[in-house]
Design a protein around this motif. Structure first.
Motif, PDB file in Angstrom:
ATOM      1  N   LEU A  34       0.848  -1.186   0.000  1.00  0.00           N
ATOM      2  CA  LEU A  34       0.000   0.000   0.000  1.00  0.00           C
ATOM      3  C   LEU A  34       0.884   1.237   0.000  1.00  0.00           C
ATOM      4  O   LEU A  34       1.636   1.479   0.943  1.00  0.00           O
ATOM      5  CB  LEU A  34      -0.901   0.009   1.240  1.00  0.00           C
ATOM      6  N   VAL A  35       0.791   2.030  -1.058  1.00  0.00           N
ATOM      7  CA  VAL A  35       1.528   3.290  -1.142  1.00  0.00           C
ATOM      8  C   VAL A  35       0.605   4.421  -0.704  1.00  0.00           C
ATOM      9  O   VAL A  35      -0.515   4.556  -1.227  1.00  0.00           O
ATOM     10  CB  VAL A  35       2.046   3.532  -2.575  1.00  0.00           C
ATOM     11  N   ILE A  36       1.065   5.209   0.244  1.00  0.00           N
ATOM     12  CA  ILE A  36       0.333   6.399   0.670  1.00  0.00           C
ATOM     13  C   ILE A  36       0.959   7.592  -0.036  1.00  0.00           C
ATOM     14  O   ILE A  36       2.040   8.058   0.325  1.00  0.00           O
ATOM     15  CB  ILE A  36       0.392   6.602   2.198  1.00  0.00           C
ATOM     16  N   ASP A  37       0.278   8.070  -1.068  1.00  0.00           N
ATOM     17  CA  ASP A  37       0.752   9.220  -1.830  1.00  0.00           C
ATOM     18  C   ASP A  37       0.395  10.481  -1.047  1.00  0.00           C
ATOM     19  O   ASP A  37      -0.766  10.884  -0.992  1.00  0.00           O
ATOM     20  CB  ASP A  37       0.091   9.216  -3.213  1.00  0.00           C
ATOM     21  N   GLY A  52       1.645  -2.327  -9.533  1.00  0.00           N
ATOM     22  CA  GLY A  52       0.839  -3.310  -8.813  1.00  0.00           C
ATOM     23  C   GLY A  52       0.534  -3.006  -7.364  1.00  0.00           C
ATOM     24  O   GLY A  52       0.029  -3.887  -6.654  1.00  0.00           O
ATOM     25  N   ALA A  53       0.809  -1.798  -6.899  1.00  0.00           N
ATOM     26  CA  ALA A  53       0.522  -1.448  -5.504  1.00  0.00           C
ATOM     27  C   ALA A  53      -0.898  -0.911  -5.365  1.00  0.00           C
ATOM     28  O   ALA A  53      -1.458  -0.335  -6.301  1.00  0.00           O
ATOM     29  CB  ALA A  53       1.507  -0.393  -5.008  1.00  0.00           C
ATOM     30  N   LYS A  54      -1.474  -1.106  -4.182  1.00  0.00           N
ATOM     31  CA  LYS A  54      -2.665  -0.361  -3.809  1.00  0.00           C
ATOM     32  C   LYS A  54      -2.206   1.056  -3.500  1.00  0.00           C
ATOM     33  O   LYS A  54      -1.106   1.264  -2.976  1.00  0.00           O
ATOM     34  CB  LYS A  54      -3.332  -0.959  -2.568  1.00  0.00           C
ATOM     35  N   VAL A  55      -3.044   2.056  -3.780  1.00  0.00           N
ATOM     36  CA  VAL A  55      -2.640   3.443  -3.565  1.00  0.00           C
ATOM     37  C   VAL A  55      -3.758   4.216  -2.879  1.00  0.00           C
ATOM     38  O   VAL A  55      -4.916   4.119  -3.271  1.00  0.00           O
ATOM     39  CB  VAL A  55      -2.266   4.147  -4.886  1.00  0.00           C
ATOM     40  N   ILE A  56      -3.388   4.957  -1.842  1.00  0.00           N
ATOM     41  CA  ILE A  56      -4.269   5.971  -1.256  1.00  0.00           C
ATOM     42  C   ILE A  56      -3.612   7.317  -1.517  1.00  0.00           C
ATOM     43  O   ILE A  56      -2.487   7.561  -1.079  1.00  0.00           O
ATOM     44  CB  ILE A  56      -4.462   5.764   0.257  1.00  0.00           C
ATOM     45  N   SER A  57      -4.311   8.192  -2.240  1.00  0.00           N
ATOM     46  CA  SER A  57      -3.782   9.517  -2.538  1.00  0.00           C
ATOM     47  C   SER A  57      -4.417  10.534  -1.598  1.00  0.00           C
ATOM     48  O   SER A  57      -5.634  10.745  -1.631  1.00  0.00           O
ATOM     49  CB  SER A  57      -4.066   9.898  -3.999  1.00  0.00           C
ATOM     50  N   LEU A  58      -3.603  11.138  -0.760  1.00  0.00           N
ATOM     51  CA  LEU A  58      -4.092  12.152   0.165  1.00  0.00           C
ATOM     52  C   LEU A  58      -4.280  13.471  -0.584  1.00  0.00           C
ATOM     53  O   LEU A  58      -3.434  13.846  -1.408  1.00  0.00           O
ATOM     54  CB  LEU A  58      -3.112  12.332   1.320  1.00  0.00           C
ATOM     55  N   PRO A  59      -5.380  14.199  -0.322  1.00  0.00           N
ATOM     56  CA  PRO A  59      -5.646  15.428  -1.072  1.00  0.00           C
ATOM     57  C   PRO A  59      -4.674  16.553  -0.763  1.00  0.00           C
ATOM     58  O   PRO A  59      -4.488  17.459  -1.569  1.00  0.00           O
ATOM     59  CB  PRO A  59      -7.076  15.793  -0.648  1.00  0.00           C
ATOM     60  N   VAL A  60      -4.054  16.505   0.429  1.00  0.00           N
ATOM     61  CA  VAL A  60      -3.043  17.489   0.813  1.00  0.00           C
ATOM     62  C   VAL A  60      -1.889  16.751   1.479  1.00  0.00           C
ATOM     63  O   VAL A  60      -2.034  15.606   1.904  1.00  0.00           O
ATOM     64  CB  VAL A  60      -3.607  18.553   1.792  1.00  0.00           C
ATOM     65  N   ASN A  61      -0.770  17.421   1.579  1.00  0.00           N
ATOM     66  CA  ASN A  61       0.393  16.826   2.237  1.00  0.00           C
ATOM     67  C   ASN A  61       0.204  16.844   3.749  1.00  0.00           C
ATOM     68  O   ASN A  61       0.082  17.897   4.361  1.00  0.00           O
ATOM     69  CB  ASN A  61       1.654  17.614   1.848  1.00  0.00           C
ATOM     70  N   LEU A  62       0.160  15.656   4.361  1.00  0.00           N
ATOM     71  CA  LEU A  62      -0.012  15.536   5.809  1.00  0.00           C
ATOM     72  C   LEU A  62       1.311  15.395   6.544  1.00  0.00           C
ATOM     73  O   LEU A  62       1.344  15.502   7.765  1.00  0.00           O
ATOM     74  CB  LEU A  62      -0.899  14.329   6.138  1.00  0.00           C
ATOM     75  N   GLY A  63       2.390  15.128   5.830  1.00  0.00           N
ATOM     76  CA  GLY A  63       3.657  14.845   6.485  1.00  0.00           C
ATOM     77  C   GLY A  63       3.774  13.363   6.773  1.00  0.00           C
ATOM     78  O   GLY A  63       2.805  12.610   6.677  1.00  0.00           O
ATOM     79  N   ILE A  64       4.969  12.937   7.154  1.00  0.00           N
ATOM     80  CA  ILE A  64       5.247  11.519   7.320  1.00  0.00           C
ATOM     81  C   ILE A  64       4.325  10.870   8.350  1.00  0.00           C
ATOM     82  O   ILE A  64       3.834   9.754   8.149  1.00  0.00           O
ATOM     83  CB  ILE A  64       6.733  11.294   7.694  1.00  0.00           C
ATOM     84  N   GLY A  65       4.058  11.568   9.453  1.00  0.00           N
ATOM     85  CA  GLY A  65       3.212  10.976  10.484  1.00  0.00           C
ATOM     86  C   GLY A  65       1.804  10.723  10.005  1.00  0.00           C
ATOM     87  O   GLY A  65       1.244   9.636  10.193  1.00  0.00           O
ATOM     88  N   GLY A  66       1.200  11.719   9.361  1.00  0.00           N
ATOM     89  CA  GLY A  66      -0.158  11.559   8.864  1.00  0.00           C
ATOM     90  C   GLY A  66      -0.257  10.518   7.770  1.00  0.00           C
ATOM     91  O   GLY A  66      -1.233   9.756   7.711  1.00  0.00           O
ATOM     92  N   ALA A  67       0.757  10.459   6.903  1.00  0.00           N
ATOM     93  CA  ALA A  67       0.745   9.473   5.816  1.00  0.00           C
ATOM     94  C   ALA A  67       0.840   8.053   6.372  1.00  0.00           C
ATOM     95  O   ALA A  67       0.077   7.164   5.990  1.00  0.00           O
ATOM     96  CB  ALA A  67       1.901   9.748   4.856  1.00  0.00           C
TER      97      ALA A  67
END
Length: 236
Positions: A34-37, A52-67
């Motif tokens: 799972l890639v957290i974009d 071949g990865a699952k992807v969650i794309s965050l609408p804004v940059n949350l930083g490493i902790g939030g990702a």
């Protein structure tokens, strides 16, 4: 077979993420990736999906902790037995993940941390970075009375119990050292295992010398404040 997922936080890692995903799948065909974009402005998400990865794309940059916490929430809600945390820049070797996951699967630990400094490895870093890691290690040791040689390492594995905790309580900025204190204080078994790491495949780290100083001050303060708090997680 137990279900295990690799959580890969990534910000503008289009040049690296395909290789990271390929290596994870090559070494462990049973592993979900799972890639957290984290709000990338390049093609990170598209490249990850193509490989071949699952992807969650965050609408804004949350930083490493939030990702990373987004990945933890996904792992908990989808009932994974364990999760790996792997950087998206290629520094973490896929062939080393068995070292991290084995103590989890054999119930010898709740969390494992891949350490570059527990024993001698080929990894090279600057003297200033090593000094910063050493000082953080000593700060954590003074709080939890246990030695962790590589508290900034983001190469980790978690069982279900630990995942439930970090999915609910996790620092937003530079969370790895502070998380050790929170986990240990709440009865989570955290151990280190020696691993080899590489330099990032391409690009450069976002942590500049100025940010390194800010990082040291902020994390040290967070660790001290964290040590003053009572347990935050009543579930055992």
């Amino acid at each position: 077979m137990q279900r295990i997922i690799a959580i890969v936080p990534a910000l503008n890692e289009a040049r690296n993420i395909g290789t990271v995903v390929d290596n994870l799948k090559k070494v462990s065909s049973w592993l979900d990736v799972l890639v957290i974009d984290d709000g990338s402005t390049d093609q990170t998400a598209e490249v990850a999906r193509r490989h071949g990865a699952k992807v969650i794309s965050l609408p804004v940059n949350l930083g490493i902790g939030g990702a990373v916490q987004t990945g933890f929430l996904y792992a908990v809600r989808n009932h994974y037995d364990a999760a790996l945390q792997v950087d998206g820049d290629g520094q973490h070797r896929a062939e080393e993940i068995d070292k991290l996951i084995e103590p989890i699967l054999k119930d010898r630990a709740d969390v494992t941390i891949g350490s570059r400094f527990l024993s001698k490895t080929a990894y090279k870093s600057s003297r200033s970075r090593r000094m910063g890691i050493y000082l953080l290690s000593k700060t954590i040791q003074s709080v939890v009375r246990r030695k962790y040689t590589d508290p900034t390492s983001g190469f980790r594995a978690y069982n279900q119990r630990a995942l439930r905790m970090v999915s609910a309580h996790y620092s937003t900025d530079y969370p790895e050292p502070d998380a050790i204190v929170t986990l240990v204080k709440n009865g989570i078994r955290v151990i280190e295992v020696s691993v080899e790491m590489d330099a990032r495949i391409s690009g450069s780290s976002s942590i500049t010398p100025f940010k390194s100083g800010y990082y040291m001050f902020k994390v040290s303060l967070a660790i001290i404040l964290n040590s003053m708090m009572s347990r935050i997680w009543p579930e055992q």
